[in-house]
Design a protein around this motif. Structure first.
Motif, PDB file in Angstrom:
ATOM      1  N   TYR A 185       0.829  -1.205   0.000  1.00 29.33           N
ATOM      2  CA  TYR A 185       0.000   0.000   0.000  1.00 29.33           C
ATOM      3  C   TYR A 185       0.867   1.259   0.000  1.00 29.33           C
ATOM      4  O   TYR A 185       0.592   2.224  -0.713  1.00 29.33           O
ATOM      5  N   LEU A 186       1.924   1.248   0.813  1.00 26.84           N
ATOM      6  CA  LEU A 186       2.810   2.413   0.869  1.00 26.84           C
ATOM      7  C   LEU A 186       3.539   2.619  -0.458  1.00 26.84           C
ATOM      8  O   LEU A 186       3.721   3.762  -0.893  1.00 26.84           O
ATOM      9  N   VAL A 187       3.931   1.539  -1.111  1.00 29.05           N
ATOM     10  CA  VAL A 187       4.565   1.649  -2.427  1.00 29.05           C
ATOM     11  C   VAL A 187       3.597   2.287  -3.415  1.00 29.05           C
ATOM     12  O   VAL A 187       3.986   3.152  -4.215  1.00 29.05           O
ATOM     13  N   VAL A 188       2.338   1.894  -3.353  1.00 30.81           N
ATOM     14  CA  VAL A 188       1.326   2.490  -4.244  1.00 30.81           C
ATOM     15  C   VAL A 188       1.227   3.997  -3.983  1.00 30.81           C
ATOM     16  O   VAL A 188       1.195   4.795  -4.925  1.00 30.81           O
ATOM     17  N   LEU A 189       1.195   4.376  -2.716  1.00 27.54           N
ATOM     18  CA  LEU A 189       1.095   5.804  -2.400  1.00 27.54           C
ATOM     19  C   LEU A 189       2.340   6.562  -2.859  1.00 27.54           C
ATOM     20  O   LEU A 189       2.231   7.679  -3.405  1.00 27.54           O
ATOM     21  N   ILE A 190       3.508   5.985  -2.681  1.00 29.14           N
ATOM     22  CA  ILE A 190       4.746   6.648  -3.119  1.00 29.14           C
ATOM     23  C   ILE A 190       4.782   6.758  -4.637  1.00 29.14           C
ATOM     24  O   ILE A 190       5.119   7.820  -5.186  1.00 29.14           O
ATOM     25  N   LEU A 191       4.434   5.675  -5.327  1.00 27.10           N
ATOM     26  CA  LEU A 191       4.424   5.726  -6.795  1.00 27.10           C
ATOM     27  C   LEU A 191       3.364   6.692  -7.316  1.00 27.10           C
ATOM     28  O   LEU A 191       3.574   7.344  -8.349  1.00 27.10           O
ATOM     29  N   SER A 192       2.243   6.788  -6.619  1.00 24.27           N
ATOM     30  CA  SER A 192       1.227   7.772  -7.014  1.00 24.27           C
ATOM     31  C   SER A 192       1.798   9.175  -6.943  1.00 24.27           C
ATOM     32  O   SER A 192       1.579   9.989  -7.845  1.00 24.27           O
ATOM     33  N   PHE A 193       2.526   9.431  -5.892  1.00 23.23           N
ATOM     34  CA  PHE A 193       3.164  10.737  -5.745  1.00 23.23           C
ATOM     35  C   PHE A 193       4.195  10.967  -6.858  1.00 23.23           C
ATOM     36  O   PHE A 193       4.206  12.028  -7.483  1.00 23.23           O
ATOM     37  N   LEU A 194       5.032   9.970  -7.117  1.00 25.05           N
ATOM     38  CA  LEU A 194       6.076  10.124  -8.132  1.00 25.05           C
ATOM     39  C   LEU A 194       5.497  10.312  -9.529  1.00 25.05           C
ATOM     40  O   LEU A 194       6.023  11.110 -10.317  1.00 25.05           O
ATOM     41  N   THR A 195       4.421   9.594  -9.845  1.00 29.22           N
ATOM     42  CA  THR A 195       3.846   9.744 -11.180  1.00 29.22           C
ATOM     43  C   THR A 195       3.096  11.063 -11.336  1.00 29.22           C
ATOM     44  O   THR A 195       2.858  11.504 -12.454  1.00 29.22           O
ATOM     45  N   SER A 196       2.709  11.664 -10.223  1.00 34.28           N
ATOM     46  CA  SER A 196       1.999  12.941 -10.319  1.00 34.28           C
ATOM     47  C   SER A 196       2.959  14.118 -10.467  1.00 34.28           C
ATOM     48  O   SER A 196       2.542  15.199 -10.866  1.00 34.28           O
ATOM     49  N   LEU A 197       4.219  13.906 -10.160  1.00 31.44           N
ATOM     50  CA  LEU A 197       5.199  14.977 -10.324  1.00 31.44           C
ATOM     51  C   LEU A 197       5.463  15.234 -11.793  1.00 31.44           C
ATOM     52  O   LEU A 197       5.458  14.315 -12.601  1.00 31.44           O
ATOM     53  N   GLU A 198       5.708  16.442 -12.098  1.00 34.26           N
ATOM     54  CA  GLU A 198       6.073  16.748 -13.472  1.00 34.26           C
ATOM     55  C   GLU A 198       7.590  16.794 -13.534  1.00 34.26           C
ATOM     56  O   GLU A 198       8.201  17.843 -13.719  1.00 34.26           O
ATOM     57  N   ALA A 199       8.177  15.625 -13.382  1.00 34.58           N
ATOM     58  CA  ALA A 199       9.634  15.501 -13.349  1.00 34.58           C
ATOM     59  C   ALA A 199      10.203  15.553 -14.761  1.00 34.58           C
ATOM     60  O   ALA A 199       9.471  15.445 -15.750  1.00 34.58           O
ATOM     61  N   GLN A 200      11.480  15.668 -14.828  1.00 34.41           N
ATOM     62  CA  GLN A 200      12.146  15.784 -16.116  1.00 34.41           C
ATOM     63  C   GLN A 200      12.697  14.443 -16.603  1.00 34.41           C
ATOM     64  O   GLN A 200      13.669  14.395 -17.327  1.00 34.41           O
ATOM     65  N   TRP A 201      12.071  13.346 -16.202  1.00 35.62           N
ATOM     66  CA  TRP A 201      12.550  12.070 -16.705  1.00 35.62           C
ATOM     67  C   TRP A 201      11.919  11.782 -18.050  1.00 35.62           C
ATOM     68  O   TRP A 201      10.865  12.320 -18.398  1.00 35.62           O
ATOM     69  N   PRO A 202      12.542  10.902 -18.800  1.00 31.63           N
ATOM     70  CA  PRO A 202      12.020  10.588 -20.148  1.00 31.63           C
ATOM     71  C   PRO A 202      10.622   9.961 -20.089  1.00 31.63           C
ATOM     72  O   PRO A 202      10.252   9.329 -19.097  1.00 31.63           O
ATOM     73  N   PHE A 203       9.896  10.117 -21.178  1.00 37.62           N
ATOM     74  CA  PHE A 203       8.535   9.603 -21.255  1.00 37.62           C
ATOM     75  C   PHE A 203       8.454   8.092 -20.992  1.00 37.62           C
ATOM     76  O   PHE A 203       7.551   7.648 -20.281  1.00 37.62           O
ATOM     77  N   PRO A 204       9.366   7.269 -21.527  1.00 34.39           N
ATOM     78  CA  PRO A 204       9.282   5.827 -21.228  1.00 34.39           C
ATOM     79  C   PRO A 204       9.425   5.510 -19.726  1.00 34.39           C
ATOM     80  O   PRO A 204       8.801   4.568 -19.232  1.00 34.39           O
TER      81      PRO A 204
END
Length: 167
Positions: free
Chosen positions: A97-116
């Motif tokens: 559950y915590l991994v899901v919450l962390i990944l939700s946060f990371l995917t919501s960021l508009e980071a500068q990583w590549p699209f893939p």
């Protein structure tokens, strides 16, 4: 003394295998929908925040287990091992559950990583979220089973007291 020993059964292995397959399929097929949806992140965060709280309550119920219900220290040791095994499983689900919450946060960021990289983060998120949902289906059964076990134990104690006092 061997009641409800939480071991590996064929049914559990099949359920885990089917859950992994369905989670993989969901990650692959639902990722485009997740990526295009503006509400997906908030829905996942809401659902998994609630599930995390619910699981914490389940863990408290299991850990309490009427503080060891055996008649002697050997039975208490047996029940303590059962409780440890159950809590280990729930800890893994809690971390999922915590991994899901962390990944939700990371995917919501508009980071500068590549699209893939964004795509794979989203796939991993959907995979973990799907597994978390599938494994959560057992939580109501656990709560009801623990409650029934506690009542059965009280009935046994009363019966034993009544039968010993009649002698």
């Amino acid at each position: 003394m061997t009641q409800n020993t939480p071991g590996l059964s064929f049914r559990k292995i099949v359920y885990a295998g089917i859950s992994l397959l369905l989670a993989t399929f969901a990650a692959w097929k639902l990722q485009p929908w997740y990526h295009a949806s503006e509400d997906a992140v908030s829905v996942l965060i809401t659902v998994f925040s609630i599930l995390t709280g619910f699981l914490a309550a389940v863990m408290a119920i299991v850990a309490n287990d009427r503080v060891l219900r055996g008649r002697n220290w050997r039975q208490d040791t047996f029940y303590l091992d059962l409780i440890r095994n159950e809590l280990a499983l729930y800890k893994l689900i809690f971390y999922l559950y915590l991994v899901v919450l962390i990944l939700s946060f990371l995917t919501s960021l508009e980071a500068q990583w590549p699209f893939p990289v964004q795509i794979w983060f989203e796939r991993i998120l959907i995979f973990c979220a799907s597994l978390g949902i599938f494994f959560s289906f057992h939580l109501p059964e656990i709560i009801s089973r623990k409650h029934v076990q506690a009542m059965e134990h009280q009935i046994r104690n009363r019966r034993d007291k009544e039968t010993s006092s009649k002698k």
